[in-house]
Design a protein around this motif. Structure first.
Motif, PDB file in Angstrom:
ATOM      1  N   ILE A 270       6.037  -1.185  -3.789  1.00 39.69           N
ATOM      2  CA  ILE A 270       6.121  -0.747  -2.386  1.00 39.69           C
ATOM      3  C   ILE A 270       6.495  -1.942  -1.497  1.00 39.69           C
ATOM      4  N   ALA A 271       7.499  -1.719  -0.646  1.00 39.76           N
ATOM      5  CA  ALA A 271       7.982  -2.799   0.220  1.00 39.76           C
ATOM      6  C   ALA A 271       8.474  -2.209   1.533  1.00 39.76           C
ATOM      7  N   ALA A 272       8.087  -2.849   2.633  1.00 45.99           N
ATOM      8  CA  ALA A 272       8.517  -2.367   3.952  1.00 45.99           C
ATOM      9  C   ALA A 272      10.035  -2.346   4.052  1.00 45.99           C
ATOM     10  N   GLY A 273      10.690  -3.296   3.389  1.00 46.17           N
ATOM     11  CA  GLY A 273      12.134  -3.412   3.486  1.00 46.17           C
ATOM     12  C   GLY A 273      12.879  -2.189   2.995  1.00 46.17           C
ATOM     13  N   SER A 274      12.270  -1.407   2.128  1.00 44.06           N
ATOM     14  CA  SER A 274      12.986  -0.243   1.580  1.00 44.06           C
ATOM     15  C   SER A 274      12.312   1.080   1.965  1.00 44.06           C
ATOM     16  N   GLN A 275      11.438   1.066   2.972  1.00 44.72           N
ATOM     17  CA  GLN A 275      10.737   2.311   3.322  1.00 44.72           C
ATOM     18  C   GLN A 275      11.495   3.099   4.396  1.00 44.72           C
ATOM     19  N   GLN A 276      11.132   4.357   4.556  1.00 49.20           N
ATOM     20  CA  GLN A 276      11.767   5.226   5.552  1.00 49.20           C
ATOM     21  C   GLN A 276      11.122   5.065   6.934  1.00 49.20           C
TER      22      GLN A 276
ATOM     23  N   TYR B  81       6.296  -3.248   8.523  1.00 48.90           N
ATOM     24  CA  TYR B  81       5.389  -3.679   7.448  1.00 48.90           C
ATOM     25  C   TYR B  81       4.866  -2.426   6.753  1.00 48.90           C
ATOM     26  N   ASN B  82       4.158  -2.645   5.651  1.00 50.54           N
ATOM     27  CA  ASN B  82       3.553  -1.512   4.944  1.00 50.54           C
ATOM     28  C   ASN B  82       2.194  -1.980   4.441  1.00 50.54           C
ATOM     29  N   VAL B  83       1.151  -1.210   4.723  1.00 49.64           N
ATOM     30  CA  VAL B  83      -0.198  -1.665   4.335  1.00 49.64           C
ATOM     31  C   VAL B  83      -0.369  -1.709   2.813  1.00 49.64           C
ATOM     32  N   PHE B  84       0.537  -1.051   2.079  1.00 47.68           N
ATOM     33  CA  PHE B  84       0.475  -1.086   0.606  1.00 47.68           C
ATOM     34  C   PHE B  84       1.468  -2.101   0.029  1.00 47.68           C
ATOM     35  N   GLU B  85       2.041  -2.945   0.876  1.00 42.02           N
ATOM     36  CA  GLU B  85       3.076  -3.901   0.453  1.00 42.02           C
ATOM     37  C   GLU B  85       2.696  -4.571  -0.874  1.00 42.02           C
ATOM     38  N   GLY B  86       3.639  -4.578  -1.823  1.00 42.78           N
ATOM     39  CA  GLY B  86       3.429  -5.276  -3.095  1.00 42.78           C
ATOM     40  C   GLY B  86       2.742  -4.453  -4.159  1.00 42.78           C
ATOM     41  N   MET B  87       2.249  -3.256  -3.798  1.00 42.62           N
ATOM     42  CA  MET B  87       1.558  -2.426  -4.800  1.00 42.62           C
ATOM     43  C   MET B  87       2.603  -1.782  -5.727  1.00 42.62           C
ATOM     44  N   GLU B  88       2.374  -1.898  -7.037  1.00 37.06           N
ATOM     45  CA  GLU B  88       3.291  -1.260  -7.989  1.00 37.06           C
ATOM     46  C   GLU B  88       2.824   0.157  -8.251  1.00 37.06           C
ATOM     47  N   VAL B  89       3.746   1.113  -8.126  1.00 40.37           N
ATOM     48  CA  VAL B  89       3.376   2.506  -8.398  1.00 40.37           C
ATOM     49  C   VAL B  89       4.226   3.037  -9.546  1.00 40.37           C
ATOM     50  N   THR B  90       3.609   3.873 -10.365  1.00 39.38           N
ATOM     51  CA  THR B  90       4.314   4.532 -11.462  1.00 39.38           C
ATOM     52  C   THR B  90       4.043   6.018 -11.327  1.00 39.38           C
ATOM     53  N   GLY B  91       5.127   6.788 -11.115  1.00 43.61           N
ATOM     54  CA  GLY B  91       5.005   8.207 -10.795  1.00 43.61           C
ATOM     55  C   GLY B  91       5.607   8.410  -9.415  1.00 43.61           C
ATOM     56  N   MET B  92       6.815   9.009  -9.408  1.00 46.21           N
ATOM     57  CA  MET B  92       7.561   9.192  -8.140  1.00 46.21           C
ATOM     58  C   MET B  92       8.447  10.425  -8.271  1.00 46.21           C
ATOM     59  N   PRO B  93       8.938  10.938  -7.158  1.00 44.72           N
ATOM     60  CA  PRO B  93       9.799  12.115  -7.253  1.00 44.72           C
ATOM     61  C   PRO B  93      11.156  11.803  -7.909  1.00 44.72           C
ATOM     62  N   ARG B  94      11.629  12.749  -8.739  1.00 49.45           N
ATOM     63  CA  ARG B  94      13.030  12.710  -9.170  1.00 49.45           C
ATOM     64  C   ARG B  94      13.861  13.557  -8.205  1.00 49.45           C
TER      65      ARG B  94
END
Ligand code: URP
Ligand code: ZN
Ligand code: ZN
Length: 483
Positions: A400-406, A411-424
């Motif tokens: 998760i990165a603010a630079g690529s969010q909608q 900034y993003n309070v979850f910045e740097g958190m790795e997530v596995t499981g996302m929409p296709r």
């Protein structure tokens, strides 16, 4: 034009099975094997789930001298990017403002919504006009009313106003919601902290301890019980509040609790960060808590004493947060999360074994649709339901990165958190709105979802309250008054 999702595994709140899903005219028209349509979408290796519903957002909301930065365009874009296909936002009348006029103002904000939406109406003041207009608000498809027990001098309502409003909700078959914190105590603690020189963002957390939330939750539950109406407690952040809800439910009361993804995964140490901006960006009410409280919230989702996971998405830029330099009470309260709720809950919940996939669907979609009385139009994979569907790839991963969010904030309070499981793929009423990292949203596609009053829990509770209401005892031998 029909569309079919092929080769996936359908996951609902109560079942998991292999099936294709056919959509036409915005609805699900068939679920079965070997279905075909004009456009086919491959869901091999994926779970086909009801789109997420976020029951708690504040888009373009006037608050603490500014407006939350994400509006219905960027907010709903963030929502669908993360697999959420419906948001329920709060309409906040100004003091003395007509509820209907406020509703018109909120409606005017929604022209660029990319997914469906509904509203809760806030009760921010009280008199005969509010009492009367509540019926018209319900007639317009909004049978839920929010009450702030905090924000003294601004949005807060007193116990007598809350009791009157809850009684009105009972009459109308509506659901009262509460932001449960003792606003008087928060205000006093804040002044004490400031007087002692405690003016940084950590002061915000010190001013709102869990007891303050637990007391207000207990009080709201008692008032709802006296009024004979179910109750929904928003952003439950701590064991004290959860304990009150759990106890009420074990006594048979119809009380619902909504933890946020932020409270489940981020803790109070964020406020002790030496970087003022870092800490202030995380200022929200209630504040983040420690690990013991987080464990309690997870246990509540597992055991069913808490029913819904929301975001309370109320995003402010760093510049806006800096209104509170030198005085934490002026930091606009709120954080983002719309894009992150589903991937973070899947990663920290399903991937760790804390939640089953079916529980994930229940707390992100189906329970919410049921509680807010829009099931099975929303929250279901069933013939006739709106085709709000997320095709979930359990292997897709990102950091998760603010630079690529909608979201438009920086900034993003979850910045740097790795997530596995996302929409296709994400479909909103049958329209493809997201394909992996490609956004296909169409501003204006989103429509208002009108909800009906008087769901089964209201009817059942009214019946019980009527049967058990105090009754005058008829007596024959009444003694003389002695006058
Ligand atoms: O800090 C928060 N939660 N901001 C949004 C308004 C509210 O209290 O829900
Ligand atoms: Zn709140
Ligand atoms: Zn809120």
């Amino acid at each position: 034009m029909s569309k079919v999702i092929r080769n996936g595994t359908v996951v609902t709140a109560d079942r998991t099975w292999k099936a294709d899903v056919l959509m036409q005219h915005g609805r699900i028209v068939a679920i079965g094997t070997d279905l075909h349509g004009d456009h086919e979408f491959d869901a091999t290796g994926c779970y086909v789930m009801p789109g997420g519903i976020d029951p708690h957002t504040h888009l373009e909301m006037p608050f603490m001298g500014t407006y939350s930065a994400d509006d219905f365009e960027s907010g709903t874009r963030a929502a669908v990017a993360g697999g959420t296909t419906m948001v329920v936002d709060f309409c906040l009348p100004a003091p003395q403002q007509s509820l209907l006029e406020a509703l018109q103002m909120w409606d005017n904000k929604t022209s660029k919504a990319a997914c469906d939406y509904s509203f809760h109406m806030a009760i921010t003041w009280w008199d005969r006009q509010v009492f009367d207009e509540m019926a018209q608000v319900v007639d317009k498809g909004i049978p839920s009313f929010k009450h702030f027990m905090a924000y003294k001098g601004a949005l807060m309502v007193d116990d007598d106003e809350m009791y009157a409003s809850f009684q009105r909700c009972a009459e109308l078959g509506a659901l009262p919601l509460v932001h449960a914190e003792n606003g008087d105590v928060v205000a006093a603690l804040s002044q004490k902290l400031l007087a002692e020189g405690n003016n940084g963002p950590e002061g915000h957390a010190y001013s709102r301890p869990p007891e303050v939330e637990g007391e207000a939750t207990n009080r709201a539950i008692m008032i709802a019980d006296m009024a004979g109406v179910p109750l929904y407690v928003v952003h439950v952040s701590c064991e004290q509040s959860h304990e009150a809800i759990r106890r009420a439910r074990s006594k048979g009361m119809r009380v619902y609790g909504e933890p946020l993804i932020q409270h489940l995964t981020l803790d109070e140490s964020e406020y002790f960060n030496r970087d003022w901006d870092h800490a202030a960006r995380r200022v929200m009410s209630p504040p983040f808590r420690n690990r013991m409280h987080q464990d309690s919230l997870w246990a509540g989702l597992q055991s069913g004493s808490l029913q819904a996971v929301a975001t309370d998405h109320c995003a402010f830029t760093t510049e806006q947060k800096r209104y509170g330099v030198g005085d934490f009470t002026k930091i606009p309260n709120g954080t983002g999360g719309l894009e992150d709720r589903m991937p973070v809950l899947w990663t920290r919940g399903v991937n760790t074994g804390r939640l089953t996939m079916n529980e994930f669907v229940a707390v992100t979609s189906t329970n919410i649709a049921k509680i807010l009385n829009m099931y099975p139009q929303k929250g279901a994979i069933v013939e006739g339901a709106d085709a709000d569907i997320v095709v979930w790839d359990p292997k897709r991963t990102k950091t998760i990165a603010a630079g690529s969010q909608q979201s438009v904030i920086d900034y993003n309070v979850f910045e740097g958190m790795e997530v596995t499981g996302m929409p296709r793929f994400v479909f909103s009423r049958g329209e493809l709105v997201v394909q992996e990292t490609e956004m296909r949203t169409r501003p204006g596609h989103g429509a208002f979802v009108a909800r009906k009053p008087n769901p089964a829990p209201n009817r059942a509770l009214s019946t019980w309250k009527e049967i058990t209401a105090p009754r005058r005892i008829e007596r024959s031998g009444i003694p003389a008054t002695g006058v």
